[in-house]
Motif scaffolding. Structure first.
Motif, PDB file in Angstrom:
ATOM      1  N   ASN A  68       0.856  -1.179   0.000  1.00  0.00           N
ATOM      2  CA  ASN A  68       0.000   0.000   0.000  1.00  0.00           C
ATOM      3  C   ASN A  68       0.900   1.239   0.000  1.00  0.00           C
ATOM      4  N   PRO A  69       1.357   1.667  -1.197  1.00  0.00           N
ATOM      5  CA  PRO A  69       2.305   2.786  -1.260  1.00  0.00           C
ATOM      6  C   PRO A  69       1.653   4.112  -0.887  1.00  0.00           C
ATOM      7  N   HIS A  70       1.567   4.335   0.403  1.00  0.00           N
ATOM      8  CA  HIS A  70       0.942   5.542   0.923  1.00  0.00           C
ATOM      9  C   HIS A  70       1.701   5.949   2.181  1.00  0.00           C
ATOM     10  N   VAL A  71       2.548   6.962   2.066  1.00  0.00           N
ATOM     11  CA  VAL A  71       3.386   7.408   3.175  1.00  0.00           C
ATOM     12  C   VAL A  71       2.923   8.800   3.600  1.00  0.00           C
ATOM     13  N   THR A  72       2.685   8.963   4.889  1.00  0.00           N
ATOM     14  CA  THR A  72       2.249  10.239   5.452  1.00  0.00           C
ATOM     15  C   THR A  72       3.340  10.791   6.356  1.00  0.00           C
ATOM     16  N   ILE A  73       3.660  12.060   6.167  1.00  0.00           N
ATOM     17  CA  ILE A  73       4.659  12.746   6.996  1.00  0.00           C
ATOM     18  C   ILE A  73       3.992  13.920   7.676  1.00  0.00           C
ATOM     19  N   GLU A  74       4.013  13.924   8.992  1.00  0.00           N
ATOM     20  CA  GLU A  74       3.386  14.979   9.776  1.00  0.00           C
ATOM     21  C   GLU A  74       4.385  16.106  10.029  1.00  0.00           C
ATOM     22  N   GLY A  75       3.901  17.342   9.853  1.00  0.00           N
ATOM     23  CA  GLY A  75       4.730  18.513  10.121  1.00  0.00           C
ATOM     24  C   GLY A  75       4.345  19.245  11.384  1.00  0.00           C
ATOM     25  N   GLY A  76       3.446  18.660  12.172  1.00  0.00           N
ATOM     26  CA  GLY A  76       3.046  19.284  13.419  1.00  0.00           C
ATOM     27  C   GLY A  76       1.860  20.212  13.258  1.00  0.00           C
ATOM     28  N   LYS A  77       1.202  20.496  14.380  1.00  0.00           N
ATOM     29  CA  LYS A  77       0.062  21.410  14.383  1.00  0.00           C
ATOM     30  C   LYS A  77       0.557  22.844  14.501  1.00  0.00           C
TER      31      LYS A  77
END
Length: 391
Positions: A68-77
């Motif tokens: 499942n090529p789906h990568v999420t990168i969080e940058g913070g709130k």
């Protein structure tokens, strides 16, 4: 030894940081009055393009083996209040990665061409600062994981586009046409902003909730048919303004007032396809609402007819290529409305590369054509003189 997840995260941030660093270096030196020499600017451009493109290709290589090529990168709130929160989020999937690679390839090609085309131009530094803004906008828009992040990148693309149309500000026509483009973009941006507010009203802020957690194009939206239609119509209006679909088609040929390199990468390759990219991104909403899909097909077909008729009566090559681009973009929109997903993406990539080549080749093609006409004229004139001398 870093794990695969850490490597993917590092590459993901590197893709975004490259245009940010490029913009800071070129922009801040201009603000403090320390303009860099052309050779130094070209060196920064090459470095940013090579690093960004290499990171994108490595990211693609690491994601291909994933089920499942789906990568999420969080940058913070960044903003957090009781009834609203804004967090910076990036999504890497089957749609964003090809579009990012396309952006770096074409922008790198145009930067290499423009470094010679704009040589000793008074606005040399300003041209590349605006192109750095555009590259950052394309990167953020392509990777946006929230509607606010998408809107930020969308604004950067529109701002750089309008300013580059009015690049030759010593003449009234480019400034007038740049203002026209900016006004159309205001309508498009307002529609996207209202769509963002509507999503917040419905209680949806994250694209993973709106478009599904599965990798594109297999996501299933959580919104209802009514919500999908309302938000989809606003998104369609935003896409129509950015991609010059009816009723906003008139600004596209006027945008050719800018330098040829910016016309090639903006209105032949990337910016003009941004509306189609938005429709691909919200494809789960189209799947949810058959009425919305039908309107997308109708809008694309009507624009195709208009662009075909207009392209046949243009008197200059750049306007002809502008309407030729619009024909292909409208066909891509029809493909999206019919439920196709990978075909429109491949169509975008192929058309963007072809149109960039044609627009970059246009000035030298006209020069070659004029030289050929002059040579034929000289040959014909010498033949006439020779015939007269025989008599």
């Amino acid at each position: 030894m870093p794990s695969v997840e850490q490597l993917v995260t590092a590459l993901g941030w590197c893709i975004v940081i490259c245009p940010i660093v490029l913009l800071c270096v070129l922009g801040l030196t201009s603000l403090i009055g320390r303009r860099l020499p052309e050779e130094v600017i070209n060196g920064f451009l090459k470095t940013a393009m090579i690093v960004g493109l290499t990171s994108s290709i490595l990211m693609l290589a690491l994601m291909l083996p994933m089920s499942n090529p789906h990568v999420t990168i969080e940058g913070g709130k960044w903003v957090h209040i009781p009834e609203y929160e804004f967090h910076f989020k990036l999504i890497y999937d089957r749609l964003s990665i090809p579009f990012i690679i396309l952006s770096f390839v074409l922008c790198g090609t145009i930067f290499a061409f423009a470094s010679r085309y704009m040589h000793r131009e008074p606005g040399y530094n300003r041209f590349f600062v605006l192109n750095a803004v555009f590259l950052l906008g394309m990167t953020v828009t392509s990777l946006a994981g929230t509607v606010e992040t998408l809107f930020a990148g969308w604004e950067l693309v529109g701002l750089s586009s309008a300013l580059l149309v009015a690049f030759f500000h010593e003449r009234p026509s480019p400034v007038r046409n740049g203002l026209r483009v900016w006004c159309v973009y205001r309508v498009s941006d307002a529609a996207l902003l209202i769509a963002a507010l509507t999503l917040h009203h419905f209680g949806h802020t994250d694209f993973e909730k709106v478009l599904g957690s599965e990798s594109w194009p297999y996501g299933i939206t959580e919104v209802s048919n009514h919500e999908a239609l309302v938000v989809g119509l606003l998104m369609l209006l935003a896409a129509a303004g950015k991609s010059a679909l009816i009723p906003f088609s008139g600004w596209l040929p006027r945008a050719m007032e800018g330098p040829t390199p910016s016309s090639a990468v903006f209105y032949g390759a990337l910016s003009v396809h941004l509306g189609a990219f938005l429709l691909l991104r919200i494809s789960p909403l189209l799947d949810r609402s058959p009425v919305l899909s039908g309107l997308v097909v109708l809008l694309g077909a009507a624009t195709c007819v208009l662009a075909t008729m207009a392209a046949r009566v243009q008197s200059d090559i750049k306007s002809s290529l502008a309407f030729a681009s619009l024909i292909q973009v409208s066909i891509i929109v029809v493909e999206i409305g019919l439920g196709l997903r990978y075909l429109p993406l491949i169509h975008i990539i192929g058309h963007a590369c072809l149109r960039t080549l044609q627009l970059v080749r246009a000035p030298s093609l006209l020069k070659d054509y004029n030289s050929m006409i002059n040579a034929l004229g000289v040959t014909a004139a010498s033949g006439t003189v020779e015939q007269q001398s025989r008599y």
